[in-house]
Design a protein around this motif. Structure first.
Motif, mmCIF file in Angstrom:
data_model
loop_
_atom_site.group_PDB
_atom_site.id
_atom_site.type_symbol
_atom_site.label_atom_id
_atom_site.label_comp_id
_atom_site.label_asym_id
_atom_site.label_seq_id
_atom_site.Cartn_x
_atom_site.Cartn_y
_atom_site.Cartn_z
ATOM 1 N N ILE A 4 0.831 -1.208 0.000
ATOM 2 C CA ILE A 4 0.000 0.000 0.000
ATOM 3 C C ILE A 4 0.861 1.250 0.000
ATOM 4 C CG2 ILE A 4 -1.909 -1.161 1.214
ATOM 5 C CD1 ILE A 4 -0.933 0.218 3.773
ATOM 6 N N LEU A 5 2.180 1.088 0.106
ATOM 7 C CA LEU A 5 3.095 2.245 0.110
ATOM 8 C C LEU A 5 3.672 2.524 -1.289
ATOM 9 C CD1 LEU A 5 5.044 1.581 3.439
ATOM 10 C CD2 LEU A 5 3.090 3.086 3.059
ATOM 11 N N THR A 6 3.867 1.505 -2.061
ATOM 12 C CA THR A 6 4.457 1.666 -3.393
ATOM 13 C C THR A 6 3.557 1.011 -4.424
ATOM 14 O OG1 THR A 6 6.678 1.591 -2.442
ATOM 15 C CG2 THR A 6 6.482 1.282 -4.829
ATOM 16 N N ASN A 7 3.007 1.847 -5.315
ATOM 17 C CA ASN A 7 2.124 1.336 -6.360
ATOM 18 C C ASN A 7 2.851 1.498 -7.693
ATOM 19 O OD1 ASN A 7 0.107 0.764 -8.192
ATOM 20 N ND2 ASN A 7 -1.499 1.776 -7.010
ATOM 21 N N ASN A 8 3.581 0.494 -8.084
ATOM 22 C CA ASN A 8 4.390 0.571 -9.308
ATOM 23 C C ASN A 8 3.521 0.740 -10.551
ATOM 24 O OD1 ASN A 8 6.940 0.252 -8.053
ATOM 25 N ND2 ASN A 8 6.581 -1.956 -7.865
ATOM 26 N N GLY A 9 2.401 0.110 -10.583
ATOM 27 C CA GLY A 9 1.515 0.228 -11.743
ATOM 28 C C GLY A 9 1.011 1.655 -11.918
ATOM 29 N N ALA A 10 0.646 2.287 -10.782
ATOM 30 C CA ALA A 10 0.156 3.660 -10.862
ATOM 31 C C ALA A 10 1.257 4.613 -11.326
ATOM 32 C CB ALA A 10 -0.393 4.092 -9.504
ATOM 33 N N MET A 11 2.493 4.357 -10.800
ATOM 34 C CA MET A 11 3.603 5.232 -11.202
ATOM 35 C C MET A 11 3.892 5.110 -12.701
ATOM 36 S SD MET A 11 6.368 5.195 -8.057
ATOM 37 C CE MET A 11 6.520 3.418 -7.947
ATOM 38 N N LEU A 401 -4.454 4.587 -15.417
ATOM 39 C CA LEU A 401 -4.099 5.121 -14.100
ATOM 40 C C LEU A 401 -5.216 4.860 -13.094
ATOM 41 C CD1 LEU A 401 -2.177 6.743 -12.327
ATOM 42 C CD2 LEU A 401 -3.264 8.848 -13.180
ATOM 43 N N SER A 402 -6.456 4.949 -13.558
ATOM 44 C CA SER A 402 -7.594 4.696 -12.670
ATOM 45 C C SER A 402 -7.579 3.247 -12.190
ATOM 46 C CB SER A 402 -8.896 5.005 -13.412
ATOM 47 O OG SER A 402 -10.016 4.681 -12.620
ATOM 48 N N ILE A 403 -7.281 2.314 -13.099
ATOM 49 C CA ILE A 403 -7.221 0.892 -12.726
ATOM 50 C C ILE A 403 -6.094 0.653 -11.735
ATOM 51 C CG2 ILE A 403 -6.741 -1.421 -13.617
ATOM 52 C CD1 ILE A 403 -8.151 -0.541 -16.205
ATOM 53 N N ALA A 404 -4.909 1.284 -12.019
ATOM 54 C CA ALA A 404 -3.759 1.084 -11.130
ATOM 55 C C ALA A 404 -4.043 1.639 -9.740
ATOM 56 C CB ALA A 404 -2.525 1.747 -11.734
ATOM 57 N N ASN A 405 -4.765 2.749 -9.652
ATOM 58 C CA ASN A 405 -5.071 3.354 -8.346
ATOM 59 C C ASN A 405 -6.067 2.510 -7.549
ATOM 60 O OD1 ASN A 405 -3.394 5.554 -8.577
ATOM 61 N ND2 ASN A 405 -4.951 6.839 -9.600
ATOM 62 N N GLN A 406 -6.879 1.685 -8.213
ATOM 63 C CA GLN A 406 -7.856 0.846 -7.523
ATOM 64 C C GLN A 406 -7.240 -0.449 -6.995
ATOM 65 O OE1 GLN A 406 -11.043 0.215 -10.269
ATOM 66 N NE2 GLN A 406 -11.667 2.396 -10.295
ATOM 67 N N ALA A 407 -6.028 -0.814 -7.457
ATOM 68 C CA ALA A 407 -5.404 -2.087 -7.053
ATOM 69 C C ALA A 407 -5.245 -2.218 -5.533
ATOM 70 C CB ALA A 407 -4.061 -2.240 -7.757
ATOM 71 N N PRO A 408 -4.798 -1.195 -4.779
ATOM 72 C CA PRO A 408 -4.635 -1.364 -3.321
ATOM 73 C C PRO A 408 -5.951 -1.655 -2.606
ATOM 74 C CG PRO A 408 -3.360 0.495 -4.091
ATOM 75 C CD PRO A 408 -4.245 0.064 -5.219
ATOM 76 N N GLN A 409 -7.078 -1.326 -3.240
ATOM 77 C CA GLN A 409 -8.356 -1.573 -2.593
ATOM 78 C C GLN A 409 -8.577 -3.071 -2.348
ATOM 79 O OE1 GLN A 409 -10.553 0.709 -1.495
ATOM 80 N NE2 GLN A 409 -9.194 2.387 -2.171
ATOM 81 N N SER A 410 -7.988 -3.896 -3.213
ATOM 82 C CA SER A 410 -8.167 -5.342 -3.057
ATOM 83 C C SER A 410 -7.496 -5.880 -1.809
ATOM 84 C CB SER A 410 -7.637 -6.064 -4.297
ATOM 85 O OG SER A 410 -6.242 -5.839 -4.438
ATOM 86 N N ILE A 411 -6.519 -5.203 -1.258
ATOM 87 C CA ILE A 411 -5.815 -5.643 -0.051
ATOM 88 C C ILE A 411 -6.751 -5.609 1.147
ATOM 89 C CG2 ILE A 411 -3.857 -5.144 1.490
ATOM 90 C CD1 ILE A 411 -2.378 -4.025 -0.892
ATOM 91 N N LEU A 412 -7.715 -4.724 1.142
ATOM 92 C CA LEU A 412 -8.669 -4.634 2.272
ATOM 93 C C LEU A 412 -9.426 -5.941 2.508
ATOM 94 C CD1 LEU A 412 -10.185 -1.069 1.674
ATOM 95 C CD2 LEU A 412 -8.534 -1.773 3.434
ATOM 96 N N SER A 413 -9.627 -6.642 1.402
ATOM 97 C CA SER A 413 -10.375 -7.901 1.570
ATOM 98 C C SER A 413 -9.641 -8.937 2.418
ATOM 99 C CB SER A 413 -10.673 -8.490 0.171
ATOM 100 O OG SER A 413 -9.454 -8.854 -0.459
#
Length: 416
Positions: A4-11, A401-413
């Motif tokens: 959740i600290l480094t989102n390589n896809g978003a970058m 970019l929108s898809i990459a920003n949504q990726a960390p949301q899956s960790i909540l599960s």
């Protein structure tokens, strides 16, 4: 591994979107300005070349205006010369008629004086923008081209228009005193390399050159010819020809004034033993006779300039009321007709050259503009296609970019 600290896809998506937006901004600038190279940052070398060429185009536009002004000035002088030639030709009819014994020469003289007045009016009015080419003075230079060689600074080229003196006016100035107690300046005229006031003997078939060394307002110039000495041609006698320079005179115009005086005298008197020519500021007397003639060139300072008789000044002296005057008038008029014809031909030649140069400058200016356009103008078809492609890429970049920003949301599960 997910973080959740480094989102390589978003970058990655963000950097791609920034690059797309930068290209899109450049394309929009190209479309709005119509130029591929609008400033030095776009392409410094091409921009610098185009600016040099643009400065030349502006220079040639000024040259085009100069040529138009020069062409109009020469055209006025040519048309005036042609009309003067026609009037002189008409006047010849009256002078030829005066050669007979049973004609009313007084009436013929009146008609000749009317022609003379009309010619004087035309010669005086033949000016454009204050410049009259039918008077004495320096030659006129018309800016005609801007020449550039490599990276060197451009140099201006000109077309020279020689004045053709067809004026008649004559108001006497005051010549400086020659010889005696007067101070003779031996540096303003050269008699074949000798000092002013030094006589030279011109042998049969020989020539003698007189050079005008310098000119200033009030300088007086005199050439004296004498063939009465033993062994001389003894057809001329002793004759002096003088001119007082004014502030507008040049060495060439002083030489022209003296040459015209001498040539006119030879023409009117029918003197064939001598001829005179001019080349710039040099006067050359040629002895065509079998005997000798003495030539003495003198100069002095301190005179007061007047207005000398112009190239047609002899019209003022035509008098057909006597046998002698009628005979002299015929010879004199032939010389003046030739002079006016030569003047019209000279102006016509120069006018044709100016017109040709003006056409060339116009074509050259168009070619330079085309060259500048090929360097800096944008290909609008290509730019349009590029814009549409970049707009699609921008939409995809935003979506990525929108898809990459949504990726960390899956960790909540994982924490439910």
């Amino acid at each position: 591994m997910s973080s959740i600290l480094t989102n390589n896809g978003a970058m990655t998506a963000l950097q791609t979107l920034k690059s797309i937006n930068n290209d899109l901004s450049k394309t929009q600038a190209i479309i709005s300005t119509g130029k591929e190279v609008a400033s030095a940052k776009d392409n410094a070398a091409v921009w610098a070349i185009s600016k040099v060429m643009e400065s030349d185009v502006k220079g040639f536009q000024a040259i085009s205006e100069s040529l138009s002004l020069g062409e109009s000035t020469v055209s006025v002088a040519r048309e005036a010369s042609e009309q003067i030639t026609d009037l002189l030709t008409d006047m010849k009819t009256q002078i030829v008629a005066s050669q007979g014994q049973n004609v009313d020469r007084t009436k013929l003289q009146t008609e000749i004086e009317a022609y003379t007045a009309q010619i004087e009016s035309i010669a005086g009015a033949a000016q454009f923008n204050g410049l009259n080419l039918l008077t004495s003075g320096d030659d006129v230079e018309i800016l005609s081209s801007l020449d550039r060689s490599g990276s060197n600074a451009p140099t201006a080229s000109t077309i020279t228009v020689e004045r053709q003196n067809l004026s008649l006016t004559s108001t006497g100035g005051t010549a400086a005193t020659f010889g005696g107690t007067a101070v003779t300046d031996t540096t303003i005229i050269s008699n074949g390399g000798g000092n002013a006031g030094t006589a030279a003997t011109v042998a049969a078939a020989g020539t003698q050159v007189v050079a005008i060394e310098s000119v200033a307002d009030g300088n007086s110039y005199r050439i004296t010819l004498n063939d009465t000495a033993a062994g001389g041609n003894d057809t001329l006698g002793e004759r002096s020809f003088e001119y007082v320079a004014n502030a507008d005179d040049s060495a060439a115009s002083v030489a022209a004034e003296l040459t015209n005086q001498i040539a006119n005298f030879f023409s009117v008197t029918g003197e064939s033993n001598y001829s005179v020519t001019r080349d710039g500021d040099e006067i050359t007397l040629t002895n065509n006779g079998a005997g000798t003639v003495s030539l003495n060139a003198e100069s002095a300072t301190g005179g007061t300039a007047g207005v000398s008789a112009g190239g047609l000044g002899d019209l003022n002296d035509i008098d057909v009321t006597t046998d002698e005057g009628a005979a002299a008038a015929l010879a004199s008029l032939e010389s003046m007709i030739d002079r006016s014809i030569d003047a019209a031909a000279s102006f016509g030649s120069v006018q044709s050259r100016i017109e040709t140069q003006a056409s060339f400058v116009s074509t050259l200016t168009d070619s330079l503009k085309s060259g500048i356009g090929s360097l800096v103008d944008a290909d609008m078809e290509e730019a349009s296609a590029r814009l549409q492609a970049l707009q699609v890429q921008q939409q995809l970049g935003v979506q990525s970019l929108s898809i990459a920003n949504q990726a960390p949301q899956s960790i909540l599960s994982l924490f439910r």
